[in-house]
Design a protein around this motif. Structure first.
Motif, PDB file in Angstrom:
ATOM      1  N   VAL A   1       0.325  17.664 -10.875  1.00 57.08           N
ATOM      2  CA  VAL A   1      -1.005  17.950 -11.407  1.00 57.08           C
ATOM      3  C   VAL A   1      -1.121  19.469 -11.512  1.00 57.08           C
ATOM      4  O   VAL A   1      -0.738  20.174 -10.581  1.00 57.08           O
ATOM      5  CB  VAL A   1      -2.114  17.415 -10.469  1.00 57.08           C
ATOM      6  CG1 VAL A   1      -3.493  17.767 -11.023  1.00 57.08           C
ATOM      7  CG2 VAL A   1      -1.981  15.919 -10.277  1.00 57.08           C
ATOM      8  N   PRO A   2      -1.608  19.992 -12.627  1.00 58.57           N
ATOM      9  CA  PRO A   2      -1.803  21.445 -12.693  1.00 58.57           C
ATOM     10  C   PRO A   2      -2.724  21.928 -11.580  1.00 58.57           C
ATOM     11  O   PRO A   2      -3.893  21.534 -11.512  1.00 58.57           O
ATOM     12  CB  PRO A   2      -2.445  21.652 -14.072  1.00 58.57           C
ATOM     13  CG  PRO A   2      -1.985  20.482 -14.878  1.00 58.57           C
ATOM     14  CD  PRO A   2      -1.932  19.343 -13.902  1.00 58.57           C
ATOM     15  N   GLY A   3      -2.178  22.735 -10.688  1.00 52.53           N
ATOM     16  CA  GLY A   3      -2.955  23.249  -9.559  1.00 52.53           C
ATOM     17  C   GLY A   3      -2.966  24.757  -9.560  1.00 52.53           C
ATOM     18  O   GLY A   3      -2.882  25.399 -10.609  1.00 52.53           O
ATOM     19  N   GLY A   4      -3.039  25.348  -8.379  1.00 55.84           N
ATOM     20  CA  GLY A   4      -3.060  26.792  -8.275  1.00 55.84           C
ATOM     21  C   GLY A   4      -1.666  27.367  -8.123  1.00 55.84           C
ATOM     22  O   GLY A   4      -0.667  26.700  -8.402  1.00 55.84           O
TER      23      GLY A   4
ATOM     24  N   SER B   1       3.841  29.821 -19.222  1.00 54.40           N
ATOM     25  CA  SER B   1       2.612  30.417 -18.691  1.00 54.40           C
ATOM     26  C   SER B   1       3.011  31.655 -17.902  1.00 54.40           C
ATOM     27  O   SER B   1       3.743  31.557 -16.907  1.00 54.40           O
ATOM     28  CB  SER B   1       1.871  29.434 -17.774  1.00 54.40           C
ATOM     29  OG  SER B   1       1.398  28.312 -18.492  1.00 54.40           O
ATOM     30  N   LEU B   2       2.539  32.823 -18.344  1.00 50.26           N
ATOM     31  CA  LEU B   2       2.927  34.094 -17.736  1.00 50.26           C
ATOM     32  C   LEU B   2       1.769  34.735 -16.999  1.00 50.26           C
ATOM     33  O   LEU B   2       0.598  34.573 -17.366  1.00 50.26           O
ATOM     34  CB  LEU B   2       3.437  35.073 -18.795  1.00 50.26           C
ATOM     35  CG  LEU B   2       4.704  34.694 -19.562  1.00 50.26           C
ATOM     36  CD1 LEU B   2       5.073  35.797 -20.535  1.00 50.26           C
ATOM     37  CD2 LEU B   2       5.864  34.408 -18.612  1.00 50.26           C
ATOM     38  N   LEU B   3       2.114  35.490 -15.967  1.00 51.37           N
ATOM     39  CA  LEU B   3       1.142  36.236 -15.174  1.00 51.37           C
ATOM     40  C   LEU B   3       1.714  37.623 -14.865  1.00 51.37           C
ATOM     41  O   LEU B   3       2.362  37.825 -13.835  1.00 51.37           O
ATOM     42  CB  LEU B   3       0.824  35.487 -13.879  1.00 51.37           C
ATOM     43  CG  LEU B   3      -0.116  36.164 -12.871  1.00 51.37           C
ATOM     44  CD1 LEU B   3      -1.462  36.471 -13.504  1.00 51.37           C
ATOM     45  CD2 LEU B   3      -0.292  35.282 -11.637  1.00 51.37           C
TER      46      LEU B   3
ATOM     47  N   ALA C   1      -2.842  24.741 -24.051  1.00 48.16           N
ATOM     48  CA  ALA C   1      -3.698  23.584 -23.799  1.00 48.16           C
ATOM     49  C   ALA C   1      -5.090  23.986 -23.337  1.00 48.16           C
ATOM     50  O   ALA C   1      -6.071  23.285 -23.620  1.00 48.16           O
ATOM     51  CB  ALA C   1      -3.044  22.680 -22.754  1.00 48.16           C
ATOM     52  N   VAL C   2      -5.211  25.101 -22.638  1.00 42.60           N
ATOM     53  CA  VAL C   2      -6.525  25.545 -22.157  1.00 42.60           C
ATOM     54  C   VAL C   2      -7.467  25.772 -23.333  1.00 42.60           C
ATOM     55  O   VAL C   2      -8.636  25.368 -23.310  1.00 42.60           O
ATOM     56  CB  VAL C   2      -6.397  26.838 -21.324  1.00 42.60           C
ATOM     57  CG1 VAL C   2      -7.775  27.342 -20.905  1.00 42.60           C
ATOM     58  CG2 VAL C   2      -5.524  26.608 -20.098  1.00 42.60           C
ATOM     59  N   SER C   3      -6.969  26.404 -24.384  1.00 42.97           N
ATOM     60  CA  SER C   3      -7.816  26.778 -25.510  1.00 42.97           C
ATOM     61  C   SER C   3      -8.067  25.626 -26.481  1.00 42.97           C
ATOM     62  O   SER C   3      -8.946  25.744 -27.350  1.00 42.97           O
ATOM     63  CB  SER C   3      -7.173  27.947 -26.269  1.00 42.97           C
ATOM     64  OG  SER C   3      -5.923  27.568 -26.823  1.00 42.97           O
ATOM     65  N   ARG C   4      -7.329  24.538 -26.342  1.00 42.95           N
ATOM     66  CA  ARG C   4      -7.521  23.425 -27.267  1.00 42.95           C
ATOM     67  C   ARG C   4      -8.586  22.437 -26.809  1.00 42.95           C
ATOM     68  O   ARG C   4      -8.878  21.461 -27.520  1.00 42.95           O
ATOM     69  CB  ARG C   4      -6.182  22.717 -27.510  1.00 42.95           C
ATOM     70  CG  ARG C   4      -5.268  23.530 -28.425  1.00 42.95           C
ATOM     71  CD  ARG C   4      -4.121  22.684 -28.956  1.00 42.95           C
ATOM     72  NE  ARG C   4      -3.138  22.438 -27.914  1.00 42.95           N
ATOM     73  CZ  ARG C   4      -2.127  23.255 -27.637  1.00 42.95           C
ATOM     74  NH1 ARG C   4      -1.986  24.387 -28.302  1.00 42.95           N
ATOM     75  NH2 ARG C   4      -1.256  22.954 -26.694  1.00 42.95           N
ATOM     76  N   VAL C   5      -9.167  22.664 -25.658  1.00 42.62           N
ATOM     77  CA  VAL C   5     -10.355  21.921 -25.230  1.00 42.62           C
ATOM     78  C   VAL C   5     -11.571  22.701 -25.726  1.00 42.62           C
ATOM     79  O   VAL C   5     -11.645  23.922 -25.567  1.00 42.62           O
ATOM     80  CB  VAL C   5     -10.396  21.775 -23.698  1.00 42.62           C
ATOM     81  CG1 VAL C   5     -11.674  21.059 -23.266  1.00 42.62           C
ATOM     82  CG2 VAL C   5      -9.166  21.026 -23.207  1.00 42.62           C
TER      83      VAL C   5
ATOM     84  N   MET D   1      -6.645  27.515 -12.501  1.00 42.32           N
ATOM     85  CA  MET D   1      -5.566  28.087 -13.305  1.00 42.32           C
ATOM     86  C   MET D   1      -4.291  28.173 -12.483  1.00 42.32           C
ATOM     87  O   MET D   1      -4.305  28.713 -11.376  1.00 42.32           O
ATOM     88  CB  MET D   1      -5.958  29.472 -13.819  1.00 42.32           C
ATOM     89  CG  MET D   1      -7.095  29.443 -14.817  1.00 42.32           C
ATOM     90  SD  MET D   1      -7.300  30.989 -15.729  1.00 42.32           S
ATOM     91  CE  MET D   1      -7.970  32.046 -14.446  1.00 42.32           C
ATOM     92  N   GLY D   2      -3.191  27.649 -13.045  1.00 53.56           N
ATOM     93  CA  GLY D   2      -1.928  27.673 -12.334  1.00 53.56           C
ATOM     94  C   GLY D   2      -0.753  27.790 -13.279  1.00 53.56           C
ATOM     95  O   GLY D   2      -0.899  28.129 -14.465  1.00 53.56           O
ATOM     96  N   HIS D   3       0.423  27.492 -12.782  1.00 53.02           N
ATOM     97  CA  HIS D   3       1.660  27.694 -13.528  1.00 53.02           C
ATOM     98  C   HIS D   3       1.833  26.739 -14.706  1.00 53.02           C
ATOM     99  O   HIS D   3       2.689  26.973 -15.566  1.00 53.02           O
ATOM    100  CB  HIS D   3       2.858  27.523 -12.591  1.00 53.02           C
ATOM    101  CG  HIS D   3       3.008  28.613 -11.575  1.00 53.02           C
ATOM    102  ND1 HIS D   3       3.099  29.933 -11.920  1.00 53.02           N
ATOM    103  CD2 HIS D   3       3.085  28.559 -10.210  1.00 53.02           C
ATOM    104  CE1 HIS D   3       3.244  30.665 -10.820  1.00 53.02           C
ATOM    105  NE2 HIS D   3       3.227  29.865  -9.778  1.00 53.02           N
ATOM    106  N   LEU D   4       1.081  25.648 -14.748  1.00 54.73           N
ATOM    107  CA  LEU D   4       1.254  24.645 -15.809  1.00 54.73           C
ATOM    108  C   LEU D   4       0.124  24.682 -16.826  1.00 54.73           C
ATOM    109  O   LEU D   4       0.029  23.806 -17.696  1.00 54.73           O
ATOM    110  CB  LEU D   4       1.322  23.245 -15.186  1.00 54.73           C
ATOM    111  CG  LEU D   4       2.375  23.017 -14.099  1.00 54.73           C
ATOM    112  CD1 LEU D   4       2.276  21.591 -13.563  1.00 54.73           C
ATOM    113  CD2 LEU D   4       3.783  23.286 -14.634  1.00 54.73           C
ATOM    114  N   ARG D   5      -0.747  25.677 -16.756  1.00 54.28           N
ATOM    115  CA  ARG D   5      -2.006  25.649 -17.491  1.00 54.28           C
ATOM    116  C   ARG D   5      -1.840  25.570 -19.015  1.00 54.28           C
ATOM    117  O   ARG D   5      -2.598  24.871 -19.685  1.00 54.28           O
ATOM    118  CB  ARG D   5      -2.859  26.867 -17.123  1.00 54.28           C
ATOM    119  CG  ARG D   5      -2.246  28.206 -17.499  1.00 54.28           C
ATOM    120  CD  ARG D   5      -3.017  29.379 -16.900  1.00 54.28           C
ATOM    121  NE  ARG D   5      -2.399  30.671 -17.249  1.00 54.28           N
ATOM    122  CZ  ARG D   5      -1.344  31.197 -16.625  1.00 54.28           C
ATOM    123  NH1 ARG D   5      -0.798  30.543 -15.606  1.00 54.28           N
ATOM    124  NH2 ARG D   5      -0.846  32.355 -17.008  1.00 54.28           N
TER     125      ARG D   5
END
Length: 465
Positions: A131-134, A246-248, A363-367, A150-154
């Motif tokens: 599950v996308p977590g932290g 996903s980059l940080l 995926a975050v921006s497509r909601v 927000m996490g590594h799979l976001r």
């Protein structure tokens, strides 16, 4: 007389409570019960109700409402703003409600509100799921999900709240209900990124995704002098990056650890941490571009177990350290913005701190902006000033640095909003993180908590019907 009245009240709650009720008279247990992850938070609740199940939660809510106690809800206790504890109030501690039930054939997991992401990862990865977590494993699932997550799979699978299927909730009147797309739809909408002041969520059900057991990741450190160029390279790479990435990037100081060249210890640096949510072979190939943004000081990139990636930062965020984090979103990383971010970072007074830029999009921006309560989804970048320190004598200088830096960045037209889970000490209006969703959230509040029982932290007042 007041002391006698308080004792009678406590005994009233104990009579219908299975778990433990901890008060200031219960030393040294009380100090442990009121302590949270952020060492800067030092609050003294009237009592801590350690709930064993939903019946305990209902009893605690009813008691606090009837006796006019402010309520704080503790899941993992990891929230940087200290929302898990409240002075002179009642802490509903869900930590004992820590269980994880995976249904692999359905791709679902149900989780008790006291669980951490490490607990979830351990169980879901047994079936090759996540599950996308932290990005820190001892973060509680509850606070992170309710604030977005927000996490590594976001960018591949969205925020934690985007993967929420249903939530069990004890409301302000002590009733129990399940919110989902088909039941209590407006409450379900609010719980996905709208914070936690609509009721006490006792269990979360999530969609899982095929991830791991191994993933490709990059964790590469460059010299701080290269920060502007690295961030410009990141700016060029990010818009067309595949969703799997996903980059940080973050500005930091090289730790005095044997894994790093001794000559670089203590030097300013710009690091990039990233994950590829797909086949490791494709991931390693894709992430080579990121690793070549500049000449590395150290490069720890490669293929590792997903659970190892999820715990990689744990040692940097120990319980009891002092933390003060504030955030905003950026619509662009133009040269002026990059230069200002680097200038702010260079003025940081403590080397345990970082300045983080979260890659958005995917995926975050497509909601849609109003599909869930989580706002500012279309922002391509999130900026967080993350002050971390151990010496309390540095507190004033560190907080001033964060506040001044955020104020400086807010002057740019590219800046807006705030991430729910990185709010400093909630100095701004509670409407700031929610943008255009704030009015609708206030209406949900009016429907489910019209008397404002849950009001201790980050609260939106009940709005008009």
């Amino acid at each position: 007389m007041a002391t006698e009245t308080a004792e009678i009240e406590v005994e009233t709650l104990r009579a219908e409570f299975k778990g433990d009720i901890v008060t200031p008279d219960d030393e040294p247990v009380y100090d442990d019960a009121r302590r949270v992850w952020n060492g800067m938070i030092n609050k003294r609740p009237a009592m801590v109700a350690r709930c064993e199940g939903v019946a305990d939660v209902r009893a605690a809510v009813n008691f606090a409402r009837d006796h006019d106690y402010p309520i704080a809800v503790r899941g993992g206790g990891h929230g940087v703003a200290g929302r898990a504890v409240v002075d002179d109030g009642l802490v509903i501690d869900l930590e004992p409600m820590n269980w994880v039930h995976v249904t692999p054939e359905a791709g679902r997991v149900r989780v008790g509100a006291g669980a951490t992401w490490g607990d979830v990862d351990r169980e879901t990865q047994a079936f090759g799921l996540a599950v996308p977590g932290g990005v820190v494993s001892d973060t509680g699932i509850a606070g992170l999900t309710l604030g977005g997550g927000m996490g590594h799979l976001r960018r591949k699978y969205g925020l934690s709240c985007d993967n929420l299927v249903s939530a069990d909730v004890v409301t302000a009147d002590g009733e129990f209900l399940t919110a989902s797309e088909d039941s209590h739809e407006e409450l379900f909408w609010a719980l996905r990124g709208g914070g936690g002041n609509f009721g006490v969520v006792t269990a979360f059900e999530y969609d899982c995704h095929p991830v791991g057991p191994d993933v490709a990741m990059c964790f590469v450190w460059f010299d701080g002098a290269e920060a502007p160029d690295v961030l410009r390279s990141f700016r060029e790479y990010a818009p067309d990056a595949p969703d799997e990435v996903s980059l940080l990037p973050f500005y930091a100081w090289v730790p005095e650890l044997p894994e790093f060249p001794e000559a670089s210890w203590g030097d300013p640096a710009i690091a990039v941490l990233g994950c590829y949510a797909g086949t490791p072979e494709k991931g390693e190939e894709e992430l080579r571009t990121v690793r070549a943004f500049a000449e590395p000081v150290a490069d720890f990139s490669g293929t590792i177990p997903y659970v190892e990636l999820q715990t990689m930062l744990d040692e940097d965020y120990p319980s009891g350290r002092y933390y003060y984090w504030k955030s905003l979103y950026l619509d662009a990383l133009n040269d002026d913005v990059i230069d200002a971010v680097v200038d702010c970072a260079e003025r940081c007074p403590v080397s345990l701190s970082t300045v983080d830029i979260w890659q958005g999009g995917g995926a975050v921006s497509r909601v849609g902006e109003t599909e869930t309560a989580f706002a500012h989804r279309d922002a391509p970048y999130g900026l967080n000033f993350e002050a971390n320190w151990d010496d309390p004598r540095q507190t004033e200088a560190v907080i001033e640095w964060v506040r001044d830096s955020v104020a400086e960045m807010e002057e740019f037209p590219e800046a807006r909003g705030q991430y729910v889970n990185f709010p400093g000490l909630e100095e701004e209006s509670s409407e700031v993180p929610f943008g255009e969703n704030a009015t609708r959230l206030a209406k949900v509040k009016a429907d489910y908590d019209p008397d404002d029982v849950f009001h201790a932290h980050g609260n939106l007042k009940p709005g008009p019907e």
